[in-house]
Write a protein that holds these residues in place. Structure first.
Motif, PDB file in Angstrom:
ATOM      1  N   LEU A 206      82.939 107.862  55.064  1.00  0.00           N
ATOM      2  CA  LEU A 206      82.022 106.740  55.273  1.00  0.00           C
ATOM      3  C   LEU A 206      80.624 107.065  54.746  1.00  0.00           C
ATOM      4  O   LEU A 206      79.941 106.194  54.190  1.00  0.00           O
ATOM      5  CB  LEU A 206      81.966 106.384  56.761  1.00  0.00           C
ATOM      6  CG  LEU A 206      83.240 105.764  57.352  1.00  0.00           C
ATOM      7  CD1 LEU A 206      83.120 105.642  58.869  1.00  0.00           C
ATOM      8  CD2 LEU A 206      83.510 104.393  56.730  1.00  0.00           C
ATOM      9  N   THR A 207      80.208 108.320  54.913  1.00  0.00           N
ATOM     10  CA  THR A 207      78.908 108.744  54.379  1.00  0.00           C
ATOM     11  C   THR A 207      78.886 108.635  52.866  1.00  0.00           C
ATOM     12  O   THR A 207      77.923 108.135  52.271  1.00  0.00           O
ATOM     13  CB  THR A 207      78.613 110.193  54.798  1.00  0.00           C
ATOM     14  OG1 THR A 207      78.587 110.283  56.226  1.00  0.00           O
ATOM     15  CG2 THR A 207      77.277 110.651  54.236  1.00  0.00           C
ATOM     16  N   LEU A 208      79.959 109.079  52.227  1.00  0.00           N
ATOM     17  CA  LEU A 208      80.048 109.015  50.774  1.00  0.00           C
ATOM     18  C   LEU A 208      80.079 107.573  50.279  1.00  0.00           C
ATOM     19  O   LEU A 208      79.440 107.227  49.278  1.00  0.00           O
ATOM     20  CB  LEU A 208      81.290 109.764  50.298  1.00  0.00           C
ATOM     21  CG  LEU A 208      81.393 110.049  48.803  1.00  0.00           C
ATOM     22  CD1 LEU A 208      80.180 110.818  48.306  1.00  0.00           C
ATOM     23  CD2 LEU A 208      82.676 110.824  48.512  1.00  0.00           C
ATOM     24  N   LEU A 209      80.797 106.723  51.001  1.00  0.00           N
ATOM     25  CA  LEU A 209      80.841 105.306  50.640  1.00  0.00           C
ATOM     26  C   LEU A 209      79.457 104.679  50.759  1.00  0.00           C
ATOM     27  O   LEU A 209      79.009 103.960  49.852  1.00  0.00           O
ATOM     28  CB  LEU A 209      81.828 104.563  51.552  1.00  0.00           C
ATOM     29  CG  LEU A 209      81.872 103.039  51.411  1.00  0.00           C
ATOM     30  CD1 LEU A 209      82.313 102.633  50.010  1.00  0.00           C
ATOM     31  CD2 LEU A 209      82.792 102.433  52.466  1.00  0.00           C
ATOM     32  N   GLY A 210      78.766 104.957  51.855  1.00  0.00           N
ATOM     33  CA  GLY A 210      77.426 104.409  52.042  1.00  0.00           C
ATOM     34  C   GLY A 210      76.456 104.912  50.993  1.00  0.00           C
ATOM     35  O   GLY A 210      75.621 104.156  50.491  1.00  0.00           O
ATOM     36  N   PHE A 211      76.571 106.192  50.627  1.00  0.00           N
ATOM     37  CA  PHE A 211      75.688 106.739  49.605  1.00  0.00           C
ATOM     38  C   PHE A 211      75.964 106.091  48.250  1.00  0.00           C
ATOM     39  O   PHE A 211      75.037 105.809  47.490  1.00  0.00           O
ATOM     40  CB  PHE A 211      75.867 108.256  49.517  1.00  0.00           C
ATOM     41  CG  PHE A 211      74.913 108.913  48.559  1.00  0.00           C
ATOM     42  CD1 PHE A 211      73.601 109.157  48.918  1.00  0.00           C
ATOM     43  CD2 PHE A 211      75.335 109.270  47.286  1.00  0.00           C
ATOM     44  CE1 PHE A 211      72.715 109.759  48.028  1.00  0.00           C
ATOM     45  CE2 PHE A 211      74.462 109.865  46.387  1.00  0.00           C
ATOM     46  CZ  PHE A 211      73.145 110.111  46.762  1.00  0.00           C
ATOM     47  N   GLY A 212      77.238 105.841  47.944  1.00  0.00           N
ATOM     48  CA  GLY A 212      77.580 105.182  46.690  1.00  0.00           C
ATOM     49  C   GLY A 212      77.007 103.781  46.614  1.00  0.00           C
ATOM     50  O   GLY A 212      76.480 103.355  45.576  1.00  0.00           O
ATOM     51  N   LEU A 213      77.087 103.037  47.722  1.00  0.00           N
ATOM     52  CA  LEU A 213      76.508 101.700  47.766  1.00  0.00           C
ATOM     53  C   LEU A 213      74.990 101.754  47.583  1.00  0.00           C
ATOM     54  O   LEU A 213      74.411 100.938  46.851  1.00  0.00           O
ATOM     55  CB  LEU A 213      76.854 101.030  49.099  1.00  0.00           C
ATOM     56  CG  LEU A 213      78.311 100.568  49.274  1.00  0.00           C
ATOM     57  CD1 LEU A 213      78.588 100.261  50.737  1.00  0.00           C
ATOM     58  CD2 LEU A 213      78.599  99.343  48.405  1.00  0.00           C
ATOM     59  N   LEU A 214      74.346 102.718  48.242  1.00  0.00           N
ATOM     60  CA  LEU A 214      72.890 102.850  48.133  1.00  0.00           C
ATOM     61  C   LEU A 214      72.478 103.210  46.708  1.00  0.00           C
ATOM     62  O   LEU A 214      71.541 102.614  46.159  1.00  0.00           O
ATOM     63  CB  LEU A 214      72.395 103.917  49.107  1.00  0.00           C
ATOM     64  CG  LEU A 214      70.893 104.242  49.049  1.00  0.00           C
ATOM     65  CD1 LEU A 214      70.057 103.006  49.388  1.00  0.00           C
ATOM     66  CD2 LEU A 214      70.558 105.393  49.995  1.00  0.00           C
ATOM     67  N   CYS A 215      73.173 104.161  46.105  1.00  0.00           N
ATOM     68  CA  CYS A 215      72.838 104.566  44.731  1.00  0.00           C
ATOM     69  C   CYS A 215      73.008 103.387  43.772  1.00  0.00           C
ATOM     70  O   CYS A 215      72.161 103.157  42.902  1.00  0.00           O
ATOM     71  CB  CYS A 215      73.738 105.715  44.291  1.00  0.00           C
ATOM     72  SG  CYS A 215      73.278 107.309  44.976  1.00  0.00           S
ATOM     73  N   GLY A 216      74.112 102.658  43.927  1.00  0.00           N
ATOM     74  CA  GLY A 216      74.346 101.518  43.058  1.00  0.00           C
ATOM     75  C   GLY A 216      73.313 100.430  43.250  1.00  0.00           C
ATOM     76  O   GLY A 216      72.854  99.807  42.290  1.00  0.00           O
ATOM     77  N   TRP A 217      72.925 100.202  44.491  1.00  0.00           N
ATOM     78  CA  TRP A 217      71.910  99.186  44.796  1.00  0.00           C
ATOM     79  C   TRP A 217      70.578  99.549  44.140  1.00  0.00           C
ATOM     80  O   TRP A 217      69.920  98.703  43.527  1.00  0.00           O
ATOM     81  CB  TRP A 217      71.752  99.055  46.301  1.00  0.00           C
ATOM     82  CG  TRP A 217      70.735  98.036  46.731  1.00  0.00           C
ATOM     83  CD1 TRP A 217      69.415  98.227  46.970  1.00  0.00           C
ATOM     84  CD2 TRP A 217      70.983  96.638  46.956  1.00  0.00           C
ATOM     85  NE1 TRP A 217      68.814  97.054  47.339  1.00  0.00           N
ATOM     86  CE2 TRP A 217      69.745  96.059  47.339  1.00  0.00           C
ATOM     87  CE3 TRP A 217      72.113  95.836  46.885  1.00  0.00           C
ATOM     88  CZ2 TRP A 217      69.616  94.704  47.643  1.00  0.00           C
ATOM     89  CZ3 TRP A 217      71.993  94.477  47.191  1.00  0.00           C
ATOM     90  CH2 TRP A 217      70.754  93.926  47.556  1.00  0.00           C
ATOM     91  N   LEU A 218      70.178 100.802  44.254  1.00  0.00           N
ATOM     92  CA  LEU A 218      68.920 101.241  43.656  1.00  0.00           C
ATOM     93  C   LEU A 218      68.974 101.225  42.131  1.00  0.00           C
ATOM     94  O   LEU A 218      67.964 100.988  41.462  1.00  0.00           O
ATOM     95  CB  LEU A 218      68.574 102.649  44.144  1.00  0.00           C
ATOM     96  CG  LEU A 218      68.267 102.785  45.638  1.00  0.00           C
ATOM     97  CD1 LEU A 218      68.055 104.239  46.015  1.00  0.00           C
ATOM     98  CD2 LEU A 218      67.059 101.948  46.036  1.00  0.00           C
ATOM     99  N   ALA A 219      70.169 101.480  41.575  1.00  0.00           N
ATOM    100  CA  ALA A 219      70.313 101.497  40.119  1.00  0.00           C
ATOM    101  C   ALA A 219      70.392 100.098  39.525  1.00  0.00           C
ATOM    102  O   ALA A 219      70.236  99.931  38.315  1.00  0.00           O
ATOM    103  CB  ALA A 219      71.570 102.287  39.729  1.00  0.00           C
ATOM    104  N   GLY A 220      70.615  99.086  40.372  1.00  0.00           N
ATOM    105  CA  GLY A 220      70.868  97.734  39.878  1.00  0.00           C
ATOM    106  C   GLY A 220      69.662  96.982  39.382  1.00  0.00           C
ATOM    107  O   GLY A 220      69.807  95.912  38.780  1.00  0.00           O
TER     108      GLY A 220
END
Length: 281
Positions: A206-220
């Motif tokens: 779940l931590t990895l999933l949340g981090f992936g969402l955060l990274c993608g959001w910031l990169a968008g």
């Protein structure tokens, strides 16, 4: 009787069909349009090939799983570009063209990047120092099951759009059937191992999933639709490819279990996020 012998070939067939169907529905203009924003592509590349793999290494050092589990998680960390990203992005109100174009670019680039990154990252984990991987075998698997069928579908859509349009519906339907059968086959073979997954491992997923969402959001970037598209495309790792590689090279081990467990967590987690975002569109 163990079903391990059937998983690798069946997953390979499913991946080939899915990527061909994905190519049939992708316009070259979508890929070119996504690639035109070089800054966004660079940010997405750093998120997928630097940030997520490094955080995965940190989590593995904290959790200290066995070497097979480390292989499973690191394999997913270096294999983005899953075909589930664009449908989830569309559901969440993200930019469909950006999600499709980014997915194609990530799927294509992982052919070269993933076999190079995995041998570098494995020694950084406590259990992975003595693990040997076959970069050439991994390269061949990604080429055969991902890049070649994707390019074939994309090329057919570009050269014969009418034929591609006729084939798209049946190809998508067949892909759904093969996906359901693949999941059933893998679950039937690995269900006992899945029941033994520890709570700490689930929290790590779940931590990895949340981090992936955060990274993608910031990169968008600045646009909300682009952020949703990049977030979901980044968070969804290529589980089908992960199962295909581990079921062939590490059949019957906890590497397959790790890939499958994280696949279930990321799919349902991303689906819930997509449905939540959809309410605010």
């Amino acid at each position: 009787m163990s079903l391990d012998w059937a998983i690798g070939p069946f997953v390979a067939v499913t991946l080939i069909e899915m990527m061909f169907a994905t190519g049939l529905g992708v316009r070259l203009a979508d890929v070119v349009g996504a690639a035109a924003d070089r800054h966004l592509v660079l940010r997405a590349g750093l998120a997928n090939y630097v940030a997520i793999p490094l955080v995965t290494v940190v989590l593995l050092r904290l959790l200290e799983p066995d070497s097979d589990v480390a292989i499973g998680f690191l394999l997913l960390a270096v294999c983005p570009g899953a075909p589930y990203g664009p449908p989830l992005s569309a559901l969440a109100g993200g930019s469909p063209a950006l999600s499709i174009g980014l997915m194609v670019m990530l799927a294509g680039s992982s052919v070269l990047v993933a076999p190079l990154l995995l041998p570098v990252l494995l020694p950084l984990t406590p259990a992975g120092a003595d693990v040997q991987v076959d970069p050439l075998g991994m390269l061949f698997t990604i080429l055969l099951t991902q890049l070649v069928p994707l390019c074939c579908g994309l090329g057919l859509n570009q050269s014969r759009p009418a034929l591609a349009a006729r084939l798209l519906g049946p190809a998508v339907a067949l892909g759904k059937i093969l996906n359901a059968a693949m999941i059933a086959l893998v679950l039937a073979s690995y269900w006992p191992q899945l029941l033994e997954v520890r709570l700490a491992a689930v929290l790590g997923m779940l931590t990895l999933l949340g981090f992936g969402l955060l990274c993608g959001w910031l990169a968008g970037g600045a646009r909300d639709a682009d952020r949703r598209a990049v977030a979901l495309t980044t968070s969804i790792r290529n589980v089908g490819l992960g199962i295909g590689v581990t079921a062939t090279a590490f059949a019957g081990t906890s590497a397959v279990t790790a890939v499958l467990a994280y696949g279930l967590v990321q799919l349902f987690g991303s689906l819930l996020i997509a449905l939540w975002w959809r309410q605010s569109v």
